[in-house]
Write an enzyme that holds these catalytic residues in place. Structure first.
Site, PDB file in Angstrom:
ATOM      1  N   LYS A   1      -1.324 -46.315 -49.030  1.00 23.02           N
ATOM      2  CA  LYS A   1      -0.959 -45.449 -47.901  1.00 23.02           C
ATOM      3  C   LYS A   1       0.552 -45.205 -47.868  1.00 23.02           C
ATOM      4  CE  LYS A   1      -1.500 -45.077 -42.882  1.00 23.02           C
ATOM      5  NZ  LYS A   1      -1.960 -45.765 -41.655  1.00 23.02           N
ATOM      6  N   ASP A   2       1.337 -46.294 -48.046  1.00 24.75           N
ATOM      7  CA  ASP A   2       2.800 -46.162 -48.024  1.00 24.75           C
ATOM      8  C   ASP A   2       3.297 -45.357 -49.222  1.00 24.75           C
ATOM      9  OD1 ASP A   2       3.008 -47.520 -45.681  1.00 24.75           O
ATOM     10  OD2 ASP A   2       3.446 -49.466 -46.591  1.00 24.75           O
TER      11      ASP A   2
ATOM     12  N   LYS B   1      -5.217 -52.942 -83.474  1.00 28.39           N
ATOM     13  CA  LYS B   1      -5.167 -51.566 -83.976  1.00 28.39           C
ATOM     14  C   LYS B   1      -6.001 -50.709 -83.024  1.00 28.39           C
ATOM     15  CE  LYS B   1      -5.780 -48.709 -88.075  1.00 28.39           C
ATOM     16  NZ  LYS B   1      -6.519 -47.652 -87.384  1.00 28.39           N
TER      17      LYS B   1
ATOM     18  N   LYS C   1      -9.449 -53.529 -91.026  1.00 30.11           N
ATOM     19  CA  LYS C   1     -10.403 -52.664 -90.314  1.00 30.11           C
ATOM     20  C   LYS C   1     -11.715 -53.392 -90.063  1.00 30.11           C
ATOM     21  CE  LYS C   1     -10.432 -48.392 -90.266  1.00 30.11           C
ATOM     22  NZ  LYS C   1     -10.368 -47.410 -89.165  1.00 30.11           N
TER      23      LYS C   1
ATOM     24  N   CYS D   1     -50.442 -46.756 -68.031  1.00 34.21           N
ATOM     25  CA  CYS D   1     -51.701 -46.778 -67.262  1.00 34.21           C
ATOM     26  C   CYS D   1     -52.313 -45.404 -67.032  1.00 34.21           C
ATOM     27  CB  CYS D   1     -51.476 -47.474 -65.916  1.00 34.21           C
ATOM     28  SG  CYS D   1     -50.416 -46.525 -64.786  1.00 34.21           S
TER      29      CYS D   1
ATOM     30  N   CYS E   1     -43.736 -44.498 -62.090  1.00 32.75           N
ATOM     31  CA  CYS E   1     -45.178 -44.699 -61.964  1.00 32.75           C
ATOM     32  C   CYS E   1     -45.400 -45.466 -60.665  1.00 32.75           C
ATOM     33  CB  CYS E   1     -45.705 -45.504 -63.152  1.00 32.75           C
ATOM     34  SG  CYS E   1     -47.418 -46.046 -62.936  1.00 32.75           S
TER      35      CYS E   1
END
Length: 662
Positions: free
Chosen positions: A32-33, A121, A313, A409, A422
């Protein structure tokens, strides 16, 4: 006060708050400030026409640029040679050792012993920022060819953690990586018409977007790790350079390690590989660089790479493969969800054959079709997710059809929001079996020896259609089940009888209230203390409970409105189930009302026992470190949580220090 002077003071103050919030993660001012001061600055700038180039109001413009201009880097941005095995790292290290030995044998000024600095990385887009002699950001550019990049200054300024002005009076180029966090990615995708396929594309696409307002929507972050060019005194070591970057207020990752041996490097590779999927941004490896700058200069470069650094990597987190089929599965709640059946593909060291598709809206938004090549991503989830399709692969593909009846079902399916359900709760086998298994689980009613296969047999052969039916089972009928002899039948009945005496939180969790997990059940019991109180709880009372938001509160209210829910609960109670709550007296302690994170292995406590101990002391136990964390208790092999706590200045306790405090 002179209005120009006031503008300068507000800019300095607001930039300080931005650094505290976005880099240090600890703001000294309320939202807020901050907003009040920000809009005061906006009004003053409009009134006077006086705008500093490093004013926070200059971060986001509603501008669409006509084109990208070229930018020539003062110093080249090099690519790194890559290794995927420790043997390749060993070969590189041996070349460095050989060079060092030969040089020191023939030179009067010996080079220091080899020391490597390891950093993550990042998998984003490399950027180069230029600051003038007054410390003002003047250019942000992409890597491009390494010698010439594209000017993306306006886009870079939308990254709130990047300082617009620094305390440095030398012209400076600093290299970093623009990234998109998983939170920013998920938020953007939840609102975007066309979802992003991955975090890297999210970052790269944002910076290479001529519409700066669109760049701002992606809420990018950045980490910095290298000074490419600096006028004035040179750095002697990489660590000195990294300290310079940090002191100038640039956002940096908290992982920096010094290693002298291959064994140490191997341990760090293993550690980062283990925590890789716990991070909220993407990395694709580790960078290993020589610390001593003079050694770097003497080693020099190949045509493509510096000889003094290499990138290890990791296996890919993303891949493309063919979507073969879609399987529809029924969950405990009755929700029918699609699962993609894929042509097997290697992803992050795992063979992936299935991936989640969420719902039909998700399928349509991503343009997924049967037979198409799809982008698959693996993160923290057990099952990977399809992020999109390869456009060139769409010819000859088929549309994915939404089922009209339950695949289990045959009941008619209904729509609720973006999901399909269902409603045949009692007659749908997957729903009932999963409901019974959940009810009997260890953290619920804890019925020992209960399995999914047992639940299936109870449904199929003994016509169990509700959780209360478990307490009506008869010994003779259990003997009709496969692999059920007298002993197993009696053991199951004994376990069911024993489960009648249960805690209220376990009973509450066992009911399977949507969005209510173990922790929420515990928090609800602490607040309401009885089932009757919880059933009568208002929306306002529910959302006042810690971590209970609007969705959870509505789920609870709707659950207890159901006539069938109340009928099942009453039947369970009439059959002798006795959920009880014992109010524990919380002792005064230094942990009262504090948020505590536990990391590593403790000598005298299991994860469950330390959690219970801390809760008995009035603490809230959290699974992740943030600026709201008060203490971190660190045991053996403490990992990334320890590193983050250290970087945020959070109090870290050993097990012994913790016990001394209590």
């Amino acid at each position: 006060m002179d209005k120009k002077k006031l503008i300068e003071e507000l800019v300095e103050e607001l930039n300080k708050y931005a650094y505290e919030y976005y880099v240090l993660g600890n703001s000294s001012v309320t939202d807020k400030d901050y907003d009040k001061k920000y809009y005061e600055l906006v009004d003053l700038e409009k009134e006077t026409g006086y705008k500093l180039p490093y004013s926070p109001t200059q971060r986001v413009g509603d501008v669409i640029l006509p084109e990208f201009k070229k930018y020539t880097h003062k110093a080249r941005l090099w690519s790194l040679d890559k290794a995927q095995t420790l043997e390749e790292i060993r070969e590189w290290h041996n070349r460095n050792v050989k060079f060092l030995e030969e040089y020191n044998r023939t030179s009067d000024e010996e080079l220091p012993p080899l020391k490597y600095i390891l950093t993550k990385k990042f998998d984003g887009l490399t950027i180069n920022l230029s600051y003038d002699e007054n410390g003002v950001l003047i250019t942000g550019a992409t890597r491009g060819t390494g010698a010439i990049g594209e000017d993306v200054t306006a886009q870079v300024k939308t990254i709130k953690s990047i300082p617009l002005k620094i305390d440095c009076h030398d012209f400076l180029e600093i290299h970093g990586e623009a990234i998109m966090t998983t939170e920013a990615f998920e938020k953007y995708n939840s609102e975007a018409d066309t979802p992003l396929k991955n975090l890297r594309n999210g970052a790269a696409g944002a910076l290479r977007n001529l519409n700066v307002a669109e760049t701002a929507k992606r809420n990018l972050s950045a980490f910095f790790y290298d000074v490419g060019y600096k006028e004035g005194a040179p750095f002697k070591t990489y660590m000195e350079m990294l300290n310079f970057i940090k002191t100038k207020g640039f956002p940096m990752d908290d992982y920096i390690r010094e290693c002298k041996t291959l064994d140490e490097i191997q341990k760090e590779i293993d550690y980062i590989r283990d925590i890789r999927f716990d991070l909220n941004y993407d990395i694709d490896g580790l960078v290993i660089a020589i610390d001593d700058i003079r050694t770097r200069e003497l080693l020099g470069y190949t045509v493509k790479f510096p000889k003094w650094a290499i990138a290890y990597k990791f296996e890919a987190q993303e891949a493309t493969t063919k979507l073969l089929d879609v399987e529809w599965n029924v969950g405990r709640s009755g929700r029918v969800s699609p699962t993609a059946i894929l042509e097997p593909v290697e992803l992050a060291g795992v063979t992936v054959k299935r991936a989640t598709l969420n719902n039909m809206d998700d399928i349509a938004r991503k343009g997924v079709r049967l037979g198409a090549e799809v982008f698959v991503r693996r993160s923290n989830d057990v099952i990977p997710e399809i992020m999109g399709v390869v456009p060139e692969s769409l010819e000859g593909t088929k549309e994915i059809e939404e089922p009209k009846v339950c695949p289990a079902c045959g009941a008619h399916l209904v729509h609720e929001g973006v999901h399909i359900y269902c409603e045949n709760t009692l007659g749908c086998k997957p729903q009932m079996v999963k409901t019974i298994v959940h009810f009997a689980g260890r953290e619920a009613m804890n019925i020992a020896g209960f399995s999914e296969r047992t639940a299936e047999q109870l449904f199929e052969k003994l016509d169990i259609r509700d959780i209360s039916d478990l307490y009506k089972l008869e010994y003779e009928k259990l003997l009709d089940l496969d692999k059920f002899g007298p002993k197993k039948a009696q053991n199951l009945l004994d376990a069911i009888e024993k489960s009648k005496d249960c805690t209220l939180e376990a009973f509450l969790y066992s009911l399977g209230i949507p969005n209510v997990g173990v922790k929420t059940a515990k928090d609800l019991v602490k607040r309401f203390e009885s089932l009757e109180n919880l059933e009568k709880a208002t929306f306002e009372e529910l959302v006042s409970v810690q971590d209970v938001g609007d969705i959870v509160a509505r789920s609870i209210i709707e659950f207890f409105k159901e006539e069938r829910t109340l009928k099942v609960i009453n039947e369970l109670l009439s059959l002798g189930v006795n959920p009880h709550y014992e109010k524990k007296e919380v002792l005064e302690s230094p942990f009262m009302g504090k948020t505590v994170v536990v990391t590593g292995t403790l000598e005298n406590y299991s994860r469950t026992s330390i959690k219970e101990k801390l809760e008995s002391l009035g603490a809230k136990v959290s699974g992740s470190v943030s600026k709201k964390t008060d203490f971190v208790i660190a045991g053996e092999a403490a990992g990334s949580k320890y590193d983050k706590a250290k970087s945020l200045g959070i109090t870290i306790l050993s097990e012994e220090e913790f016990e001394n405090m209590i």
